[in-house]
Design a protein around this motif. Sequence first.
Motif, short mmCIF file in Angstrom:
data_model
loop_
_atom_site.label_atom_id
_atom_site.label_comp_id
_atom_site.label_asym_id
_atom_site.label_seq_id
_atom_site.Cartn_x
_atom_site.Cartn_y
_atom_site.Cartn_z
N PHE A 164 2.84 -1.85 -1.57
CA PHE A 164 1.92 -1.22 -2.53
C PHE A 164 1.58 0.21 -2.11
CE2 PHE A 164 -2.36 0.16 -3.48
CZ PHE A 164 -2.26 0.28 -4.85
N ALA A 165 1.18 0.38 -0.87
CA ALA A 165 0.79 1.72 -0.41
C ALA A 165 1.98 2.67 -0.47
CB ALA A 165 0.24 1.65 1.02
N GLY A 166 3.18 2.16 -0.18
CA GLY A 166 4.36 3.01 -0.26
C GLY A 166 4.63 3.49 -1.67
N LEU A 167 4.51 2.58 -2.63
CA LEU A 167 4.69 2.96 -4.04
C LEU A 167 3.63 3.96 -4.48
CD1 LEU A 167 5.57 -0.19 -6.19
CD2 LEU A 167 6.92 1.88 -5.89
N TYR A 168 2.40 3.68 -4.11
CA TYR A 168 1.29 4.56 -4.49
C TYR A 168 1.52 5.98 -3.99
CZ TYR A 168 -3.45 6.52 -4.31
OH TYR A 168 -4.55 7.34 -4.44
N ARG A 169 1.93 6.09 -2.74
CA ARG A 169 2.14 7.41 -2.15
C ARG A 169 3.35 8.10 -2.77
NH1 ARG A 169 2.54 5.74 2.49
NH2 ARG A 169 4.81 5.66 2.71
N ALA A 170 4.43 7.36 -2.98
CA ALA A 170 5.67 7.96 -3.47
C ALA A 170 5.59 8.37 -4.93
CB ALA A 170 6.83 6.99 -3.26
N LEU A 171 4.90 7.58 -5.74
CA LEU A 171 4.88 7.84 -7.18
C LEU A 171 3.80 8.83 -7.59
CD1 LEU A 171 5.53 4.26 -8.61
CD2 LEU A 171 7.18 6.08 -8.09
N GLY A 172 2.73 8.89 -6.82
CA GLY A 172 1.65 9.81 -7.17
C GLY A 172 0.98 9.48 -8.48
N LEU A 173 0.86 8.19 -8.78
CA LEU A 173 0.26 7.75 -10.04
C LEU A 173 -1.14 7.19 -9.82
CD1 LEU A 173 3.21 5.79 -11.70
CD2 LEU A 173 2.40 8.08 -12.29
#
Length: 226
Positions: A164-173
């Motif tokens: 989750f944290a990886g997606l949050y950081r990578a997508l910037g959404l």
Amino acid sequence: MAALRTLLFNILFVLETAYYVLSVIIVSPFGDGPVRRQVHAWSAGHYWLVRNILAIRFEWDGEIPAGPYLIAVKHQAMVEAVDTLRFARTPVVVMKRELTIIPFFGWVTLRYGVIPVDREAGASALRNMMVAAKAAIAGGRPVLIFPEGTRVEPGEAPPLQPGFAGLYRALGLPVVPIAQDSGTLWPRKGPKRSGTIHFKVGEIIPPGLKRDEVEARVHAAINALN
């Protein structure tokens, strides 16, 4: 009565799923639009069965905004995994890889657009997830994730998985967190009970927060109905 309703629901849902898997295969050469319509019809049919066979109602507190968001949903039962296709407006769903290799059904999930995650692949799984998620938002679709990683029993609140944290950081959404309590009516084993499943849309969480802060806010929001 609950056992009979559950048996009838299971039979009809398997038949409905078989029909729509075949229909997606048939319309697939005609583009994404027909494929998505058939998949959404499958989700709508599931919702009809839930309401009319199982006598389960949904009650919403809040509304999911349109647009590219990272939607984080509490996961307690199969019902929200199917219904997310209806209430989240064509989301790309992060799901375990095992579901995408089921004959025919798995092909349909990939054709619609999901992000398969191999839990045994470690860092490479996370990299593959990022690539697929970025492609999804480039097409204007939200990305939906069950951030605890798997179904949990009512009242349980495990820590969020690292993906989750990886997606949050990578997508910037921004994140739309959703709490729900389906497990109270939809146990892993045994008959499903009639009643109301409650959904609560939490306050939108902005992008750019530190990992500890965003995880704490999402964790609290998706467990608001525990």
